[in-house]
Design a protein around this motif. Structure first.
Motif, PDB file in Angstrom:
ATOM      1  N   TYR A  33       0.829  -1.209   0.000  1.00  0.00           N
ATOM      2  CA  TYR A  33       0.000   0.000   0.000  1.00  0.00           C
ATOM      3  C   TYR A  33       0.857   1.249   0.000  1.00  0.00           C
ATOM      4  O   TYR A  33       1.994   1.248   0.465  1.00  0.00           O
ATOM      5  N   TYR A  35       0.148   5.059   1.600  1.00  0.00           N
ATOM      6  CA  TYR A  35      -0.701   5.940   2.384  1.00  0.00           C
ATOM      7  C   TYR A  35      -0.104   7.344   2.370  1.00  0.00           C
ATOM      8  O   TYR A  35       1.095   7.525   2.284  1.00  0.00           O
ATOM      9  N   LEU A  45      -5.464   6.125   2.636  1.00  0.00           N
ATOM     10  CA  LEU A  45      -4.991   5.220   1.598  1.00  0.00           C
ATOM     11  C   LEU A  45      -5.025   5.913   0.244  1.00  0.00           C
ATOM     12  O   LEU A  45      -6.036   6.497  -0.153  1.00  0.00           O
TER      13      LEU A  45
ATOM     14  N   TYR B  31     -11.511  -6.075  12.087  1.00  0.00           N
ATOM     15  CA  TYR B  31     -10.160  -5.888  12.616  1.00  0.00           C
ATOM     16  C   TYR B  31      -9.995  -4.465  13.151  1.00  0.00           C
ATOM     17  O   TYR B  31     -10.430  -3.495  12.519  1.00  0.00           O
ATOM     18  N   TYR B  35      -1.914   1.925  16.666  1.00  0.00           N
ATOM     19  CA  TYR B  35      -0.567   2.284  16.254  1.00  0.00           C
ATOM     20  C   TYR B  35      -0.089   3.473  17.077  1.00  0.00           C
ATOM     21  O   TYR B  35      -0.881   4.293  17.541  1.00  0.00           O
ATOM     22  N   LEU B  45       3.038  -0.747  15.187  1.00  0.00           N
ATOM     23  CA  LEU B  45       1.836  -1.478  15.546  1.00  0.00           C
ATOM     24  C   LEU B  45       1.957  -1.942  16.993  1.00  0.00           C
ATOM     25  O   LEU B  45       2.903  -2.633  17.346  1.00  0.00           O
ATOM     26  N   TYR B  48      -3.455  -5.647  17.794  1.00  0.00           N
ATOM     27  CA  TYR B  48      -4.644  -5.662  16.966  1.00  0.00           C
ATOM     28  C   TYR B  48      -5.614  -6.727  17.452  1.00  0.00           C
ATOM     29  O   TYR B  48      -5.235  -7.716  18.070  1.00  0.00           O
ATOM     30  N   PHE B  91      -2.775   6.210  16.922  1.00  0.00           N
ATOM     31  CA  PHE B  91      -3.797   6.029  15.902  1.00  0.00           C
ATOM     32  C   PHE B  91      -4.526   4.703  16.109  1.00  0.00           C
ATOM     33  O   PHE B  91      -3.925   3.684  16.447  1.00  0.00           O
ATOM     34  N   VAL B  98     -10.141 -10.032   6.266  1.00  0.00           N
ATOM     35  CA  VAL B  98      -9.000 -10.307   5.419  1.00  0.00           C
ATOM     36  C   VAL B  98      -9.473 -11.191   4.262  1.00  0.00           C
ATOM     37  O   VAL B  98     -10.435 -11.944   4.419  1.00  0.00           O
ATOM     38  N   PRO B  99      -8.842 -11.187   3.049  1.00  0.00           N
ATOM     39  CA  PRO B  99      -7.622 -10.412   2.820  1.00  0.00           C
ATOM     40  C   PRO B  99      -7.901  -8.914   2.838  1.00  0.00           C
ATOM     41  O   PRO B  99      -8.849  -8.437   2.270  1.00  0.00           O
ATOM     42  N   ASN B 100      -7.021  -8.207   3.495  1.00  0.00           N
ATOM     43  CA  ASN B 100      -7.220  -6.799   3.739  1.00  0.00           C
ATOM     44  C   ASN B 100      -7.050  -5.988   2.463  1.00  0.00           C
ATOM     45  O   ASN B 100      -6.158  -6.245   1.676  1.00  0.00           O
ATOM     46  N   THR B 101      -7.887  -5.055   2.232  1.00  0.00           N
ATOM     47  CA  THR B 101      -7.698  -4.147   1.105  1.00  0.00           C
ATOM     48  C   THR B 101      -7.437  -2.721   1.559  1.00  0.00           C
ATOM     49  O   THR B 101      -6.836  -1.957   0.851  1.00  0.00           O
ATOM     50  N   GLU B 102      -7.897  -2.369   2.722  1.00  0.00           N
ATOM     51  CA  GLU B 102      -7.636  -1.014   3.200  1.00  0.00           C
ATOM     52  C   GLU B 102      -7.843  -0.951   4.707  1.00  0.00           C
ATOM     53  O   GLU B 102      -8.799  -1.534   5.220  1.00  0.00           O
ATOM     54  N   ALA B 103      -6.967  -0.267   5.382  1.00  0.00           N
ATOM     55  CA  ALA B 103      -7.163   0.052   6.792  1.00  0.00           C
ATOM     56  C   ALA B 103      -7.556   1.517   6.872  1.00  0.00           C
ATOM     57  O   ALA B 103      -6.888   2.380   6.299  1.00  0.00           O
ATOM     58  N   PHE B 105      -8.015   4.825   8.983  1.00  0.00           N
ATOM     59  CA  PHE B 105      -7.408   5.399  10.185  1.00  0.00           C
ATOM     60  C   PHE B 105      -8.290   6.495  10.774  1.00  0.00           C
ATOM     61  O   PHE B 105      -8.932   7.259  10.051  1.00  0.00           O
ATOM     62  N   GLY B 106      -8.242   6.580  12.098  1.00  0.00           N
ATOM     63  CA  GLY B 106      -8.810   7.728  12.781  1.00  0.00           C
ATOM     64  C   GLY B 106      -7.866   8.915  12.687  1.00  0.00           C
ATOM     65  O   GLY B 106      -6.783   8.828  12.116  1.00  0.00           O
TER      66      GLY B 106
END
Lengths: 111, 114
Positions: A33, A35, A45, B31, B35, B45, B48, B91, B98-103, B105-106
């Motif tokens: 990725y 970001y 992202l 999930y 962080y 990290l 989690y 954060f 999963v499979p993860n495509t995007e996390a 974030f706050g």
């Protein structure tokens, strides 16, 4: 290992192309990725690439992946002052379900 | 959905005090990640969760740090007692199965321990 390395700083002129590089060590990465973090904000992202791809293009962004060398790059065409930010590459490790981030590259765009 | 919501945005506390950081993940995301970001160490990290269960806490620096996820819509990260070296931006992020495509974030909590 789970190290992801990036150069710390890149300065370009507005209108030029920017290339931000990243190297990773874990061959079990499935997704990689990019970001973007603007000052005082969280991470957003930009784009991602699956590990069985070599290249992905998304408007001004081009991601290149060299899996043999474990090297990932992000090219930003026609860089604008609004692109100034910290850019993080990250790898998703399927064996641990962890998202590991690089050290971040500060991109400074000069007008 | 309003995205990942963290509170407070800023926290200043005295050394030795207990600090609690809060996170509301995006509804439906299985999930949740905590962080820590500092100039010296970048983005680390800490821990989690998957379906509210802590899966990997190997990044938690020491016993002063603890994290809980009592339900799918809320998580806390607690530091007791806090120390100046805990000063950082924390954060929270959530992602779908999963499979993860995007996390996602706050906005982060900027913690300063004086």
């Amino acid at each position: 290992g789970e190290d992801v390395e990036q150069s710390l700083f890149l300065s370009v002129r507005e209108g030029d192309s920017s290339v931000i590089n990243c190297t990773y060590t874990d061959s079990s990465s499935t997704y990689l990725y990019w970001y973007k973090q603007e000052p005082g904000a969280g991470l957003q992202l930009l784009t991602y690439i699956f590990s069985n791809m070599d290249m992905k293009q998304d408007q001004r962004l081009t991601v290149l992946l060299n899996k043999k060398d474990k090297h990932l790059s992000l090219r930003i065409a026609d860089t604008q002052t609004g692109d100034s930010a910290i850019y993080f590459c990250a790898e998703f490790l399927s064996r641990t379900n962890k998202l590991i981030f690089g050290t971040g590259t500060l991109l400074a765009v000069q007008p | 959905d309003a995205g990942v919501i963290q509170s407070p945005r800023h926290e200043v506390t005295e050394m030795g005090q207990e600090v609690t950081l809060r996170c509301k993940p995006i509804s439906g995301h299985d999930y949740l990640f905590w962080y820590r970001q500092t100039m010296m160490r970048g983005l680390e990290l800490l821990i989690y969760f998957n379906n509210n269960v802590p899966i990997d806490d190997s990044g938690m620096p020491e016993d002063r740090f603890s994290a809980k996820m009592p339900n799918a819509s809320f998580s806390t990260l607690k530091i007791q007692p806090s120390e100046p070296r805990d000063s950082a931006v924390y954060f929270c992020a959530s992602s779908p199965r999963v499979p993860n495509t995007e996390a996602f974030f706050g906005q982060g909590t900027r913690l300063t321990v004086v």
